[in-house]
Design a protein around this motif. Structure first.
Motif, PDB file in Angstrom:
ATOM      1  N   ALA A 149       0.831  -1.210   0.000  1.00 42.82           N
ATOM      2  CA  ALA A 149       0.000   0.000   0.000  1.00 42.82           C
ATOM      3  C   ALA A 149       0.865   1.260   0.000  1.00 42.82           C
ATOM      4  O   ALA A 149       2.043   1.223   0.335  1.00 42.82           O
ATOM      5  CB  ALA A 149      -0.909  -0.007   1.229  1.00 42.82           C
ATOM      6  N   ALA A 150       0.234   2.369  -0.344  1.00 40.99           N
ATOM      7  CA  ALA A 150       0.899   3.677  -0.285  1.00 40.99           C
ATOM      8  C   ALA A 150       0.711   4.231   1.123  1.00 40.99           C
ATOM      9  O   ALA A 150      -0.379   4.666   1.486  1.00 40.99           O
ATOM     10  CB  ALA A 150       0.299   4.624  -1.314  1.00 40.99           C
ATOM     11  N   LEU A 151       1.753   4.203   1.930  1.00 38.16           N
ATOM     12  CA  LEU A 151       1.684   4.687   3.308  1.00 38.16           C
ATOM     13  C   LEU A 151       2.034   6.156   3.349  1.00 38.16           C
ATOM     14  O   LEU A 151       2.993   6.595   2.710  1.00 38.16           O
ATOM     15  CB  LEU A 151       2.647   3.879   4.185  1.00 38.16           C
ATOM     16  CG  LEU A 151       2.412   2.372   4.191  1.00 38.16           C
ATOM     17  CD1 LEU A 151       3.536   1.675   4.941  1.00 38.16           C
ATOM     18  CD2 LEU A 151       1.065   2.045   4.802  1.00 38.16           C
ATOM     19  N   LYS A 152       1.254   6.916   4.119  1.00 42.42           N
ATOM     20  CA  LYS A 152       1.458   8.362   4.202  1.00 42.42           C
ATOM     21  C   LYS A 152       1.485   8.781   5.669  1.00 42.42           C
ATOM     22  O   LYS A 152       0.823   8.181   6.510  1.00 42.42           O
ATOM     23  CB  LYS A 152       0.338   9.112   3.482  1.00 42.42           C
ATOM     24  CG  LYS A 152       0.198   8.754   2.015  1.00 42.42           C
ATOM     25  CD  LYS A 152      -0.870   9.570   1.325  1.00 42.42           C
ATOM     26  CE  LYS A 152      -2.253   9.125   1.748  1.00 42.42           C
ATOM     27  NZ  LYS A 152      -3.338   9.769   0.988  1.00 42.42           N
ATOM     28  N   ALA A 153       2.234   9.845   5.957  1.00 39.31           N
ATOM     29  CA  ALA A 153       2.295  10.384   7.319  1.00 39.31           C
ATOM     30  C   ALA A 153       1.092  11.281   7.606  1.00 39.31           C
ATOM     31  O   ALA A 153       0.734  11.489   8.756  1.00 39.31           O
ATOM     32  CB  ALA A 153       3.587  11.154   7.543  1.00 39.31           C
ATOM     33  N   SER A 154       0.466  11.819   6.564  1.00 37.19           N
ATOM     34  CA  SER A 154      -0.738  12.632   6.745  1.00 37.19           C
ATOM     35  C   SER A 154      -1.715  12.286   5.618  1.00 37.19           C
ATOM     36  O   SER A 154      -1.317  11.786   4.563  1.00 37.19           O
ATOM     37  CB  SER A 154      -0.407  14.119   6.734  1.00 37.19           C
ATOM     38  OG  SER A 154      -0.008  14.530   5.446  1.00 37.19           O
ATOM     39  N   LEU A 155      -2.987  12.591   5.832  1.00 38.38           N
ATOM     40  CA  LEU A 155      -4.013  12.248   4.849  1.00 38.38           C
ATOM     41  C   LEU A 155      -3.752  12.911   3.504  1.00 38.38           C
ATOM     42  O   LEU A 155      -3.893  12.301   2.459  1.00 38.38           O
ATOM     43  CB  LEU A 155      -5.396  12.640   5.384  1.00 38.38           C
ATOM     44  CG  LEU A 155      -6.580  12.301   4.488  1.00 38.38           C
ATOM     45  CD1 LEU A 155      -6.628  10.801   4.217  1.00 38.38           C
ATOM     46  CD2 LEU A 155      -7.876  12.762   5.124  1.00 38.38           C
ATOM     47  N   SER A 156      -3.330  14.176   3.530  1.00 35.92           N
ATOM     48  CA  SER A 156      -3.108  14.904   2.279  1.00 35.92           C
ATOM     49  C   SER A 156      -1.669  14.802   1.787  1.00 35.92           C
ATOM     50  O   SER A 156      -1.334  15.341   0.737  1.00 35.92           O
ATOM     51  CB  SER A 156      -3.480  16.376   2.465  1.00 35.92           C
ATOM     52  OG  SER A 156      -2.670  16.940   3.478  1.00 35.92           O
ATOM     53  N   GLY A 157      -0.819  14.126   2.548  1.00 40.83           N
ATOM     54  CA  GLY A 157       0.599  14.040   2.190  1.00 40.83           C
ATOM     55  C   GLY A 157       0.892  13.059   1.087  1.00 40.83           C
ATOM     56  O   GLY A 157       0.049  12.270   0.667  1.00 40.83           O
ATOM     57  N   ARG A 158       2.127  13.130   0.622  1.00 43.53           N
ATOM     58  CA  ARG A 158       2.598  12.192  -0.399  1.00 43.53           C
ATOM     59  C   ARG A 158       2.964  10.869   0.261  1.00 43.53           C
ATOM     60  O   ARG A 158       3.318  10.828   1.440  1.00 43.53           O
ATOM     61  CB  ARG A 158       3.817  12.768  -1.095  1.00 43.53           C
ATOM     62  CG  ARG A 158       3.492  14.011  -1.904  1.00 43.53           C
ATOM     63  CD  ARG A 158       4.690  14.622  -2.578  1.00 43.53           C
ATOM     64  NE  ARG A 158       5.736  13.651  -2.891  1.00 43.53           N
ATOM     65  CZ  ARG A 158       6.976  13.987  -3.123  1.00 43.53           C
ATOM     66  NH1 ARG A 158       7.356  15.237  -3.072  1.00 43.53           N
ATOM     67  NH2 ARG A 158       7.876  13.069  -3.407  1.00 43.53           N
ATOM     68  N   PRO A 159       2.933   9.774  -0.485  1.00 41.77           N
ATOM     69  CA  PRO A 159       3.369   8.494   0.081  1.00 41.77           C
ATOM     70  C   PRO A 159       4.826   8.570   0.549  1.00 41.77           C
ATOM     71  O   PRO A 159       5.650   9.251  -0.059  1.00 41.77           O
ATOM     72  CB  PRO A 159       3.235   7.517  -1.089  1.00 41.77           C
ATOM     73  CG  PRO A 159       2.210   8.139  -1.973  1.00 41.77           C
ATOM     74  CD  PRO A 159       2.413   9.631  -1.835  1.00 41.77           C
ATOM     75  N   MET A 160       5.108   7.887   1.645  1.00 39.65           N
ATOM     76  CA  MET A 160       6.462   7.867   2.191  1.00 39.65           C
ATOM     77  C   MET A 160       7.378   7.091   1.258  1.00 39.65           C
ATOM     78  O   MET A 160       7.028   6.007   0.802  1.00 39.65           O
ATOM     79  CB  MET A 160       6.466   7.201   3.573  1.00 39.65           C
ATOM     80  CG  MET A 160       5.804   8.005   4.641  1.00 39.65           C
ATOM     81  SD  MET A 160       5.970   7.209   6.257  1.00 39.65           S
ATOM     82  CE  MET A 160       4.414   6.325   6.339  1.00 39.65           C
ATOM     83  N   GLU A 161       8.537   7.668   0.994  1.00 34.02           N
ATOM     84  CA  GLU A 161       9.539   6.953   0.209  1.00 34.02           C
ATOM     85  C   GLU A 161      10.130   5.861   1.090  1.00 34.02           C
ATOM     86  O   GLU A 161      10.329   6.057   2.289  1.00 34.02           O
ATOM     87  CB  GLU A 161      10.650   7.894  -0.233  1.00 34.02           C
ATOM     88  CG  GLU A 161      10.224   8.907  -1.257  1.00 34.02           C
ATOM     89  CD  GLU A 161      11.382   9.788  -1.677  1.00 34.02           C
ATOM     90  OE1 GLU A 161      12.489   9.248  -1.908  1.00 34.02           O
ATOM     91  OE2 GLU A 161      11.178  11.001  -1.751  1.00 34.02           O
ATOM     92  N   ARG A 162      10.428   4.730   0.488  1.00 32.81           N
ATOM     93  CA  ARG A 162      11.050   3.640   1.241  1.00 32.81           C
ATOM     94  C   ARG A 162      11.849   2.766   0.292  1.00 32.81           C
ATOM     95  O   ARG A 162      11.612   2.753  -0.912  1.00 32.81           O
ATOM     96  CB  ARG A 162       9.999   2.842   1.998  1.00 32.81           C
ATOM     97  CG  ARG A 162       8.946   2.233   1.117  1.00 32.81           C
ATOM     98  CD  ARG A 162       7.864   1.560   1.926  1.00 32.81           C
ATOM     99  NE  ARG A 162       6.825   1.073   1.029  1.00 32.81           N
ATOM    100  CZ  ARG A 162       5.777   0.440   1.412  1.00 32.81           C
ATOM    101  NH1 ARG A 162       5.592   0.197   2.685  1.00 32.81           N
ATOM    102  NH2 ARG A 162       4.882   0.019   0.558  1.00 32.81           N
ATOM    103  N   ALA A 163      12.796   2.047   0.876  1.00 32.82           N
ATOM    104  CA  ALA A 163      13.651   1.164   0.080  1.00 32.82           C
ATOM    105  C   ALA A 163      13.867  -0.131   0.840  1.00 32.82           C
ATOM    106  O   ALA A 163      14.099  -0.113   2.055  1.00 32.82           O
ATOM    107  CB  ALA A 163      14.987   1.832  -0.200  1.00 32.82           C
ATOM    108  N   GLY A 164      13.781  -1.240   0.131  1.00 33.94           N
ATOM    109  CA  GLY A 164      13.993  -2.551   0.722  1.00 33.94           C
ATOM    110  C   GLY A 164      15.468  -2.859   0.913  1.00 33.94           C
ATOM    111  O   GLY A 164      16.351  -2.061   0.555  1.00 33.94           O
TER     112      GLY A 164
END
Length: 160
Positions: free
Chosen positions: A133-148
């Motif tokens: 899923a696209a995880l976000k820190a706020s409802l209107s925010g952009r998805p959190m960048e992440r790397a495996g």
């Protein structure tokens, strides 16, 4: 050099190495000091591989300094297994909770705060289904960048 650096080092080892490099006026001394959280993140991710870790936050973005927290996202349906993993290795932790969004849905996400080689690491534990899923820190925010793990390993070894 990278293989030596990624081997577990204590904060004292890092401080000694950086201080020696600074005294010798080695140009990469400051860069080495700033790279510590990245090496700690990689080590933690390798150890926590069973929980499908992803790196996020300033360490991933390359804006973290020497004393930055490492933010990892773990994906498992069993928070207790993460806690048992830490307890079995005598790793003390504190538990808190943050609000994140998965799409438009608010989620209370448990965060286990540990010291990994004297660097603070925040382990946000998500449900396994949230990994895609696209995880976000706020409802209107952009998805959190992440790397495996593979991406972080490639980033840390890019200068070989």
């Amino acid at each position: 050099v990278v293989r030596w650096l990624t081997y577990r080092r204590s904060a004292h080892d890092w401080d000694r190495l950086v201080e020696r490099a600074r005294r010798a006026q080695v140009p990469w001394a400051e860069a080495l000091a700033d790279a510590v959280p990245g090496f700690v993140a990689l080590d933690a991710m390798r150890s926590l591989a069973a929980f499908r870790p992803y790196l996020s936050g300033p360490v991933l973005k390359g804006t973290a300094g020497r004393y930055a927290d490492v933010d990892l996202q773990l994906f498992t349906d069993d928070l207790k297994s993460v806690e048992l993993f830490l307890l079995n290795r005598n790793v003390p932790y504190d538990v808190s909770e943050v609000r994140h969004y998965c799409g438009d849905e608010v989620r209370a996400v448990p965060v286990l705060r540990v010291d990994w080689d004297d660097v603070p690491v925040n382990l946000a534990v998500y449900a396994a289904k949230d990994e895609r899923a696209a995880l976000k820190a706020s409802l209107s925010g952009r998805p959190m960048e992440r790397a495996g793990l593979a991406a972080v390993s490639a980033l840390m070894n890019a200068d070989d």
